[in-house]
Design a protein around this motif. Sequence first.
Motif: not given
Length: 113
Positions: A3-6, A11-12, A37-42, A97-99
């Motif tokens: 989702r666009a907002w996720s 990050a926050l 990095c977040e895209a890879g985590a998801f 995902r955070e890690a």
Amino acid sequence: MIRAWSIPLLALGLAGCAQWERPGATPQMRDAALARCEAGAFQAAPPANMTVMTDRGGWVPGSRECKGEGANRRCRETEGYYRRPSYGTRDQNEPMREAFVEDCMRRDGWVLK
């Protein structure tokens, strides 16, 4: 599906008041690295929501409340009741995902300050 907002929420949640920094990097470079990095985590750990009990519920005892003194004393009583448990959802992959994001950013030379 992401989702666009996720991604901004992740990050926050990850950074809080801290900020990723790297000598000579611009905020745009940081944002691009973080998004990658977040895209890879998801992709590695998509959301996996599970139902969890947030309040076990149970018996709530009645009470007696009195005001005044002597002949002016008035008491009010409430009956006890059963409060049902309440449930919510938790994403069991969020810590992974955070890690993943933190590891990805650190491997690219970023430091969380």
